[in-house]
Scaffold this motif. Structure first.
Motif, mmCIF file in Angstrom:
data_model
loop_
_atom_site.group_PDB
_atom_site.id
_atom_site.type_symbol
_atom_site.label_atom_id
_atom_site.label_comp_id
_atom_site.label_asym_id
_atom_site.label_seq_id
_atom_site.Cartn_x
_atom_site.Cartn_y
_atom_site.Cartn_z
ATOM 1 N N ALA A 97 73.570 78.069 7.770
ATOM 2 C CA ALA A 97 74.275 77.414 8.874
ATOM 3 C C ALA A 97 75.746 77.812 8.893
ATOM 4 C CB ALA A 97 74.125 75.899 8.767
ATOM 5 N N LEU A 98 76.363 77.892 7.719
ATOM 6 C CA LEU A 98 77.770 78.307 7.637
ATOM 7 C C LEU A 98 77.935 79.747 8.113
ATOM 8 C CD1 LEU A 98 80.705 77.843 6.689
ATOM 9 C CD2 LEU A 98 79.987 78.573 4.404
ATOM 10 N N SER A 99 77.039 80.629 7.719
ATOM 11 C CA SER A 99 77.122 82.029 8.138
ATOM 12 C C SER A 99 77.008 82.158 9.651
ATOM 13 C CB SER A 99 76.007 82.843 7.456
ATOM 14 O OG SER A 99 76.103 82.759 6.048
ATOM 15 N N VAL A 100 76.062 81.415 10.230
ATOM 16 C CA VAL A 100 75.894 81.435 11.686
ATOM 17 C C VAL A 100 77.145 80.886 12.364
ATOM 18 C CG1 VAL A 100 74.585 80.448 13.615
ATOM 19 C CG2 VAL A 100 73.377 81.311 11.599
ATOM 20 N N ALA A 101 77.721 79.825 11.811
ATOM 21 C CA ALA A 101 78.914 79.224 12.412
ATOM 22 C C ALA A 101 80.085 80.200 12.417
ATOM 23 C CB ALA A 101 79.289 77.947 11.649
ATOM 24 N N VAL A 102 80.306 80.881 11.315
ATOM 25 C CA VAL A 102 81.431 81.826 11.223
ATOM 26 C C VAL A 102 81.230 83.010 12.171
ATOM 27 C CG1 VAL A 102 82.615 83.448 9.696
ATOM 28 C CG2 VAL A 102 82.007 81.171 8.862
ATOM 29 N N VAL A 103 80.030 83.576 12.199
ATOM 30 C CA VAL A 103 79.770 84.756 13.028
ATOM 31 C C VAL A 103 79.849 84.422 14.512
ATOM 32 C CG1 VAL A 103 78.004 86.449 13.674
ATOM 33 C CG2 VAL A 103 78.416 85.930 11.256
ATOM 34 N N THR A 104 79.230 83.325 14.921
ATOM 35 C CA THR A 104 79.245 82.968 16.345
ATOM 36 C C THR A 104 80.640 82.572 16.808
ATOM 37 O OG1 THR A 104 78.518 80.724 15.734
ATOM 38 C CG2 THR A 104 76.823 82.291 16.436
ATOM 39 N N ASN A 105 81.390 81.922 15.953
ATOM 40 C CA ASN A 105 82.761 81.564 16.302
ATOM 41 C C ASN A 105 83.612 82.806 16.540
ATOM 42 O OD1 ASN A 105 85.712 80.897 14.715
ATOM 43 N ND2 ASN A 105 85.124 79.588 16.432
ATOM 44 N N TYR A 106 83.314 83.880 15.821
ATOM 45 C CA TYR A 106 84.094 85.114 15.941
ATOM 46 C C TYR A 106 83.635 85.967 17.120
ATOM 47 C CZ TYR A 106 86.401 89.474 14.582
ATOM 48 O OH TYR A 106 87.168 90.615 14.574
ATOM 49 N N PHE A 152 82.841 79.640 21.505
ATOM 50 C CA PHE A 152 81.985 78.998 20.503
ATOM 51 C C PHE A 152 82.848 78.500 19.350
ATOM 52 C CE2 PHE A 152 77.508 78.665 19.118
ATOM 53 C CZ PHE A 152 76.898 78.649 20.364
ATOM 54 N N THR A 153 82.928 77.169 19.201
ATOM 55 C CA THR A 153 83.711 76.585 18.120
ATOM 56 C C THR A 153 82.890 76.585 16.821
ATOM 57 O OG1 THR A 153 82.920 74.351 18.596
ATOM 58 C CG2 THR A 153 84.908 75.095 19.764
ATOM 59 N N ILE A 154 83.581 76.265 15.717
ATOM 60 C CA ILE A 154 82.886 76.155 14.431
ATOM 61 C C ILE A 154 81.833 75.049 14.490
ATOM 62 C CG2 ILE A 154 83.158 75.417 12.028
ATOM 63 C CD1 ILE A 154 83.902 78.253 12.341
#
Length: 530
Positions: free
Chosen positions: A96-105, A110-112
């Motif tokens: 979930a953290l990996s998806v959050a960082v990649v999508t935010n970038y 797309f927020t964290i």
């Protein structure tokens, strides 16, 4: 209703036909069901499918989890609890953290918090897909236990992440202290509620004059009670069903008779098969509505597909990294249980085993339900940001992991021979041989010790003893009177006790024990009908 009912009946017929085709092709049937649902959705004139998330969470999820808890080996779960726990909680959070960082970038706007929401949705692998796939390839019991145990718990952990992220997106803030307390309450309260409700149902089965139909009916409503009660007090309904199912599974010989176990097995097998089939078809049928939502938001299909492929790649990579991390941790902290310790080609197998384990992460039912549970609007009345894009990315992740990983995993396992060194078939055959020999000796000693005087001079008793001594069957059942029938039942119950004690040996595969217990149940029902 007159339009929907024929459509539902046709869906069940399609599910049965596709399952037969999947067995012939030796591929997992969820793959064909998702693709078929996608193709069927383009047929003009069909009713528009709008999936209510409460329908999947409340109607589909509890029985699917309950059945999975009944079939898994709790003994193997205890043996591999470290790696199961890490995959079910730590790996889900890392994904979930990996998806959050990649999508935010990479995804504009797309927020964290939104990234964690999407990560919580797509992080749990689907147990049904993996189970349907692995029946066509040979894998060791340790790997199977890890996959099954992980699948029981990762649904709960991912949905917890989903809930917290949903609150953060809606409120715009995240209070760690409150989140930590809520997390512990959801986990501990959910497991506790499941155990309490399961204990009450066990007492009902034991104390009420139930028969096979009423026992089966009770088992069908039990997961719904566990899930509903836990959700009412804001605990994890998923954990309640899992903990309650494991509790009742370990005590099935105590509160269910042989008829209830035999008939219940057939009922649940058909029931779960239909539920799984309907859900995977619905995944494909839902796509046209999701695409329409993308167009309404002004997002091109090509761009959305790119985001979906990106997130799917992150999911696969995160799981593979986690698998290698788990292997390294096992070798450092628990080298005695490392599954590679007996391998002939140790280095090659150690490199390939985590890769194969990481490639098993197909997504499915829970991801679809969680994505559909996102509200259309927030509490302030504004549209929920990027809802349609999240739905589409979830669909792409389900489709790609099912098709790409699902179709290639059996080939990779056979091509690499990563599990050949375990030699499961030889080990299990030897276990069966020793178990049957032990059963025969146990029964013979029981008869000689308890009924030595009655055996002499009694034709029926002598024939009964000879049957066990020589492993032969009597050709005529006329000798079976009430006394010998009672003796037969006592012997079968003694065999169950013997197998229950034998199952405490950590080296014995519990699946073999369960198969023999099922045969004993069948024998008891045959004797009762004589």
């Amino acid at each position: 209703m007159h339009t929907i009912l024929p459509f539902l009946l046709a869906m069940i017929a399609v599910i049965v036909l596709l399952n037969m085709w999947a067995n012939k092709l030796k591929i997992a049937y969820p793959i064909l069901l998702v693709v078929a649902g996608l193709l069927i959705s383009f047929i003009p004139g069909l009713p528009v499918v709008k999936v209510n998330p409460d329908l999947i969470f409340m109607i589909f999820l509890p029985p699917l989890l309950f059945e999975a808890a009944w079939t898994i080996s709790f003994k193997e779960m205890r043996k591999w609890w470290r790696i199961i726990g890490s995959f079910a909680f730590l790996v889900v959070f890392f994904t979930a953290l990996s998806v959050a960082v990649v999508t935010n970038y990479f995804i504009p706007g797309f927020t964290i918090a939104l990234g964690f929401l999407l990560g919580g949705i797509v992080s749990p692998p689907d147990a049904i897909s993996t189970g349907a796939l692995t029946k066509f390839v040979k894998i060791p019991k340790s790997t199977s236990a890890i996959l099954e145990g992980e699948s029981l718990l990762n649904d709960a952990s991912s949905l917890i992440i989903f809930r917290f992220a949903l609150i953060a997106v809606g409120s715009g803030q995240f209070i760690w202290q409150e989140a930590a307390l809520s997390f512990f309450w959801m986990v501990i309260g959910g497991a506790g509620i499941g155990l309490v409700v399961a204990w009450l149902f066990v007492q009902a089965h034991k104390r009420l004059p139930t028969d096979a139909p009423s026992d089966i009916a009770l088992t069908l409503i039990e997961p719904y009670f566990m899930y509903w009660i836990a959700e009412q007090i804001h605990c994890s309904g998923v954990l309640a069903v899992v903990s309650g199912g494991l509790f009742m599974s370990a005590r099935r010989l105590i509160f269910l008779n042989s008829a209830s176990r035999i008939k219940g097995f057939s009922v649940w097998e058909s029931f779960v098969f239909i539920l799984n089939g309907i859900v995977f078809l619905l995944i494909g049928l839902e796509l046209p509505e999701i695409v329409d939502g993308l167009h309404a938001d002004g997002i091109s299909l090509k761009t959305a597909i790119g985001y979906g492929v990106l997130v799917t790649g992150v999911l696969i990579l995160a799981r593979i990294i986690s698998s290698y991390t788990a292997m390294i941790s096992t070798l450092i902290f628990r080298p005695s249980v490392a599954p590679s310790r007996n391998m002939t080609n140790r280095k090659r197998q150690m490199l390939l085993l985590p890769l194969m384990l990481g490639w098993t992460g197909m997504r499915g039912v829970v991801s679809l339900a969680a994505a559909l549970a996102i509200p259309a609007t927030m509490d302030n009345g504004l549209p929920f940001p990027h809802r349609n894009l999240i739905l589409f990315i979830t669909f792409v992740a389900i489709l790609l992991t099912l098709v790409v990983q699902g179709l290639t995993l059996p080939y990779f396992i056979r091509r690499t021979g990563v599990f050949d060194a375990f030699d499961n078939e030889k080990t299990e055959e030897e276990t069966r041989r020793k178990m049957k020999q032990g059963l025969k000796q146990h029964v013979y000693e029981l008869l000689k010790s308890k009924y030595e005087n009655e055996l002499n001079g009694h034709a029926g008793m002598e024939k009964f003893l000879k049957q066990w001594e020589e492993k032969s069957k009597a050709s005529d059942d006329s000798w079976m009177n009430a006394k010998t029938k009672a003796l037969f039942i006592e012997v079968l119950e003694s065999q169950r006790e013997y197998l229950t004690e034998l199952n405490k040996d950590p080296k014995i595969n519990e699946e073999i024990i369960r198969q023999q217990l099922y045969q004993i149940d069948l024998e008891e029902e045959r004797i009762k009908s004589v």
